[in-house]
Design a protein around this motif. Structure first.
Motif, PDB file in Angstrom:
ATOM      1  N   MET A 101       0.763  -1.423   0.080  1.00  0.00           N
ATOM      2  CA  MET A 101       0.072  -0.214  -0.121  1.00  0.00           C
ATOM      3  C   MET A 101       0.996   1.229   0.117  1.00  0.00           C
ATOM      4  N   LYS A 160       1.729  -0.364  10.022  1.00  0.00           N
ATOM      5  CA  LYS A 160       1.766   1.160  10.700  1.00  0.00           C
ATOM      6  C   LYS A 160       1.075   1.819   9.683  1.00  0.00           C
ATOM      7  N   GLY A 161       2.220   1.828   8.731  1.00  0.00           N
ATOM      8  CA  GLY A 161       1.983   3.545   7.249  1.00  0.00           C
ATOM      9  C   GLY A 161       3.440   3.471   7.881  1.00  0.00           C
ATOM     10  N   LYS A 216       1.196   8.678  17.767  1.00  0.00           N
ATOM     11  CA  LYS A 216       1.385   7.130  17.254  1.00  0.00           C
ATOM     12  C   LYS A 216       0.518   6.005  18.135  1.00  0.00           C
ATOM     13  N   THR A 245       4.705  -5.837  11.700  1.00  0.00           N
ATOM     14  CA  THR A 245       5.874  -4.858  12.601  1.00  0.00           C
ATOM     15  C   THR A 245       6.814  -5.349  13.112  1.00  0.00           C
ATOM     16  N   HIS A 246       7.741  -3.889  13.650  1.00  0.00           N
ATOM     17  CA  HIS A 246       8.509  -4.446  14.640  1.00  0.00           C
ATOM     18  C   HIS A 246       8.428  -4.003  15.858  1.00  0.00           C
ATOM     19  N   GLU A 296      11.442   5.970  10.444  1.00  0.00           N
ATOM     20  CA  GLU A 296      10.578   5.882  11.512  1.00  0.00           C
ATOM     21  C   GLU A 296      11.690   5.828  12.270  1.00  0.00           C
ATOM     22  N   ASN A 356      18.440   6.873  13.511  1.00  0.00           N
ATOM     23  CA  ASN A 356      18.991   5.528  12.395  1.00  0.00           C
ATOM     24  C   ASN A 356      20.278   6.924  11.334  1.00  0.00           C
TER      25      ASN A 356
HETATM   26  C1  LIG Z   1       7.220  -6.712   6.366  1.00  0.00           C
HETATM   27  C2  LIG Z   1       6.894  -5.710   6.188  1.00  0.00           C
HETATM   28  C3  LIG Z   1       5.616  -4.638   4.866  1.00  0.00           C
HETATM   29  C4  LIG Z   1       5.232  -3.265   4.849  1.00  0.00           C
HETATM   30  N1  LIG Z   1       4.848  -2.868   4.021  1.00  0.00           N
HETATM   31  C5  LIG Z   1       4.931  -1.460   3.922  1.00  0.00           C
HETATM   32  C6  LIG Z   1       3.428  -0.695   2.941  1.00  0.00           C
HETATM   33  O1  LIG Z   1       3.207  -1.857   1.864  1.00  0.00           O
HETATM   34  N2  LIG Z   1       3.213   0.000   3.031  1.00  0.00           N
HETATM   35  C7  LIG Z   1       3.329   1.204   3.817  1.00  0.00           C
HETATM   36  O2  LIG Z   1       2.706   1.860   4.550  1.00  0.00           O
HETATM   37  N3  LIG Z   1       4.224   0.454   5.082  1.00  0.00           N
HETATM   38  C8  LIG Z   1       4.972  -0.334   4.987  1.00  0.00           C
HETATM   39  N4  LIG Z   1       5.464  -0.735   6.031  1.00  0.00           N
HETATM   40  C9  LIG Z   1       6.498   0.023   7.012  1.00  0.00           C
HETATM   41  C10 LIG Z   1       5.106  -0.143   7.831  1.00  0.00           C
HETATM   42  O3  LIG Z   1       4.419   1.371   7.486  1.00  0.00           O
HETATM   43  C11 LIG Z   1       6.269   1.053   9.339  1.00  0.00           C
HETATM   44  O4  LIG Z   1       6.967   1.758   8.631  1.00  0.00           O
HETATM   45  C12 LIG Z   1       7.383   0.611   9.914  1.00  0.00           C
HETATM   46  O5  LIG Z   1       7.393  -0.884   9.758  1.00  0.00           O
HETATM   47  C13 LIG Z   1       7.776   0.795  11.004  1.00  0.00           C
HETATM   48  O6  LIG Z   1       7.122   0.810  12.147  1.00  0.00           O
HETATM   49  P1  LIG Z   1       6.950  -0.858  13.344  1.00  0.00           P
HETATM   50  O7  LIG Z   1       5.250  -1.073  12.913  1.00  0.00           O
HETATM   51  O8  LIG Z   1       8.265  -0.704  13.306  1.00  0.00           O
HETATM   52  O9  LIG Z   1       6.438   0.514  14.425  1.00  0.00           O
HETATM   53  P2  LIG Z   1       7.054   1.451  14.765  1.00  0.00           P
HETATM   54  O10 LIG Z   1       6.321   2.127  16.462  1.00  0.00           O
HETATM   55  O11 LIG Z   1       7.407   2.364  14.462  1.00  0.00           O
HETATM   56  O12 LIG Z   1       8.562   0.835  15.812  1.00  0.00           O
HETATM   57  C14 LIG Z   1       8.852  -0.022  16.675  1.00  0.00           C
HETATM   58  C15 LIG Z   1       9.785  -0.099  16.782  1.00  0.00           C
HETATM   59  O13 LIG Z   1      10.626  -1.015  16.112  1.00  0.00           O
HETATM   60  C16 LIG Z   1      12.016  -0.796  15.735  1.00  0.00           C
HETATM   61  N5  LIG Z   1      11.680   0.286  14.117  1.00  0.00           N
HETATM   62  C17 LIG Z   1      10.623   0.192  13.420  1.00  0.00           C
HETATM   63  N6  LIG Z   1      11.686   0.932  11.951  1.00  0.00           N
HETATM   64  C18 LIG Z   1      12.832   0.888  12.530  1.00  0.00           C
HETATM   65  C19 LIG Z   1      14.130   1.262  11.655  1.00  0.00           C
HETATM   66  N7  LIG Z   1      14.141   1.633  10.253  1.00  0.00           N
HETATM   67  N8  LIG Z   1      14.977   0.782  11.850  1.00  0.00           N
HETATM   68  C20 LIG Z   1      14.850   0.291  13.319  1.00  0.00           C
HETATM   69  N9  LIG Z   1      14.392  -0.265  14.391  1.00  0.00           N
HETATM   70  C21 LIG Z   1      13.377   0.234  13.480  1.00  0.00           C
HETATM   71  C22 LIG Z   1      12.590   0.865  16.723  1.00  0.00           C
HETATM   72  O14 LIG Z   1      12.495  -0.218  17.594  1.00  0.00           O
HETATM   73  C23 LIG Z   1      11.087   0.858  16.852  1.00  0.00           C
HETATM   74  O15 LIG Z   1      11.043   1.735  18.897  1.00  0.00           O
HETATM   75  C24 LIG Z   1       6.130  -2.392   6.174  1.00  0.00           C
HETATM   76  C25 LIG Z   1       7.032  -2.313   6.922  1.00  0.00           C
HETATM   77  C26 LIG Z   1       6.896  -4.041   7.366  1.00  0.00           C
HETATM   78  C27 LIG Z   1       7.895  -4.733   8.279  1.00  0.00           C
END
Ligand SMILES: Cc1cc2nc3c(=O)[nH]c(=O)nc-3n(C[C@H](O)[C@H](O)[C@H](O)COP(=O)(O)OP(=O)(O)OC[C@H]3O[C@@H](n4cnc5c(N)ncnc54)[C@H](O)[C@@H]3O)c2cc1C
Length: 312
Positions: free
Chosen positions: A137, A189-190, A203, A232-233, A298, A302
Motif C-alpha cells: 500500500m 502502521k504506515g 503514534k 511490524t517491529h 521511522e 538511524n
Molecule cells: C513486512 C513489512 C511490509 C511493509 N509494507 C508496507 C506497505 O506496504 N506500506 C506502508 O505504508 N508501510 C509498509 N511497511 C512499513 C510500516 O508501515 C512502518 O513504517 C514500519 O514497519 C515501522 O513501523 P513499526 O510497525 O515497526 O513500528 P514503530 O513503532 O515505528 O517501531 C517499533 C520499534 O521497531 C524498531 N524500528 C522500527 N523501524 C525501524 C527502523 N527503520 N530502523 C530501526 N529500528 C526500527 C524501533 O525499535 C521501534 O521502536 C511495512 C513494514 C513491514 C515490516
C-alpha cells in the motif's frame, strides 16, 4: 512522538521526494555503505542469497524491487517481466520466497485496469508455481485504486495479499469491505507523510487502531475468513497479538509476523524458534533512495548510522 522526532520524521519524509537528493545520494559511497544495513545488495541475486540464509534458520522471506511511480508502458512491461523471471529464479533455487509489488510500478497511475492487467500476469505466474503475490500500500491518494485492484486480483488469484495501514482513519471500514473476499492482510502502521485529515497524527492512536484491527482479523482467522499478517517491529504489539492468536487456538498457518531485513533480527529468530511463522521482507534494486529515507524516518536515530558510515 516528541516534537523533535516528529520534525525530523517530516523532514526525512519530505527529503524522500527530492529527485536531486536521490541522484546525489545513490552515487555516494558512504550512502551505499549505510543502506547495506537494510538491504543485502542491489541485485535479485543478493536478495535471494540473504533469503537462502534466512530460510536455513527457519525464517521465510518476501522480496521486492525498489522503485515507485512508473508510468510509461515499456517501464511497466519491464517490471512485470522482471518479477515473472524472479519467480522462475526463486523456483530454480528451491526457495519458499514470495514477491511483493508496488502498484505504481505496474501502471496504477495510468489506470486500475492497466495495473490489473500487468499484475495479473505476475499473479498467474505465481499461481502456476503455487506461490503468493503481495501488493504493497502506497500513500493515501492510492488507497481507493489499490482496494479496487485487490478486489479484482483476489477474486481470480486467491493467494494474493494486501498491505493495509493502521494510521489511516478509514482502515477499519476498508477491512470490513474486503471481508467477503476472505482477505490476506499484512497490517502495517504506515510509512508515508500523511495529513491529519486522513491519518492519526499521534503514534499512540495508530498503535491502538493497529491492535483493534489486528484482533478483528484474528477473530476472522479463527472462522477461516481471513489470513492476518502482522508487519511490524513493535514487540509490544507483536507479543500481544501472538498471545491472542495462541489463546484463540490458531496454528502457524493461520497468521504470521513479517519484518524488514536488518530490523529486529534477533526477535525474528526468537519468534521463529517459538513456533510462530516469520517472514522477512528483503528489498533490492538501484532505486533505493525514497525507500531508504522512509526507513530513516521511522527511527531518526538511524541517521547516526549514516553519519558513522560516512567516517568509517
Ligand atoms: C513486512 C513489512 C511490509 C511493509 N509494507 C508496507 C506497505 O506496504 N506500506 C506502508 O505504508 N508501510 C509498509 N511497511 C512499513 C510500516 O508501515 C512502518 O513504517 C514500519 O514497519 C515501522 O513501523 P513499526 O510497525 O515497526 O513500528 P514503530 O513503532 O515505528 O517501531 C517499533 C520499534 O521497531 C524498531 N524500528 C522500527 N523501524 C525501524 C527502523 N527503520 N530502523 C530501526 N529500528 C526500527 C524501533 O525499535 C521501534 O521502536 C511495512 C513494514 C513491514 C515490516
Amino acid at each position: 512522538m516528541n516534537l523533535n522526532v516528529s520534525i525530523a520524521r517530516n523532514a526525512l519524509l519530505r527529503a524522500s521526494k527530492s529527485q536531486w537528493l536521490a541522484s546525489q545520494m545513490t552515487q555516494r559511497a558512504f550512502a551505499r555503505r549505510a543502506v547495506k544495513r537494510f538491504m543485502p545488495g542491489e541485485s535479485l541475486g543478493d536478495a535471494l542469497g540473504a533469503a537462502s540464509t534466512l530460510e536455513k534458520g527457519g525464517i521465510g522471506s518476501l522480496v521486492t524491487r525498489l522503485g515507485e511511480t512508473l508510468t510509461g508502458e515499456s517501464n511497466t512491461d519491464e517490471v512485470r517481466d522482471h518479477y515473472i523471471s524472479a519467480l522462475g529464479e526463486i523456483q530454480r533455487k528451491g526457495l519458499s520466497t514470495v514477491i511483493s509489488i508496488k502498484p505504481t510500478q505496474l501502471g496504477l497511475d495510468t489506470s486500475v485496469a492497466e495495473c490489473v492487467r500487468q499484475t495479473s500476469a505476475i499473479a498467474a505466474a505465481a499461481e502456476s508455481r503455487g506461490s503468493f503475490i503481495w501488493v504493497d500500500m502506497e500513500d493515501s491518494s492510492y488507497v481507493d485504486r489499490t482496494l479496487d485492484l485487490y478486489e479484482q486480483l483476489k477474486s481470480r488469484f486467491p493467494k494474493t495479499g494486501l498491505a493495509m495501514q493502521a494510521y489511516l482513519y478509514r482502515t477499519p471500514k476498508d477491512v470490513e469491505r474486503l471481508m467477503p473476499l476472505k482477505p490476506i492482510i499484512r497490517l502495517v502502521k504506515g510509512a508515508y507523510a500523511e495529513p491529519a485529515a486522513v491519518a492519526f497524527p499521534a503514534k499512540k492512536d495508530t498503535d491502538a487502531q493497529y491492535v483493534a484491527v489486528g484482533e478483528t482479523l484474528l477473530n476472522a482467522a479463527r472462522e477461516g475468513n481471513a489470513l492476518p499478517i502482522f508487519g511490524t517491529h513493535d514487540m509490544n504489539i507483536v507479543h500481544r497479538l501472538v498471545g491472542r492468536a495462541k489463546s484463540l487456538g490458531l496454528t502457524k498457518e493461520q497468521y504470521e509476523v513479517h519484518m524488514l531485513y536488518g530490523i529486529r533480527s534477533a526477535e525474528q529468530r526468537s519468534l521463529a524458534s517459538d513456533g510462530v511463522g516469520v517472514r522477512c521482507l528483503i528489498s533490492y534494486g538501484s532505486n533505493w533512495f525514497p525507500w531508504y529515507m522512509r526507513r530513516l524516518a521511522e527511527r531518526p536515530a538511524n541517521v547516526w548510522f549514516v553519519v558513522k558510515s560516512t567516517f568509517s
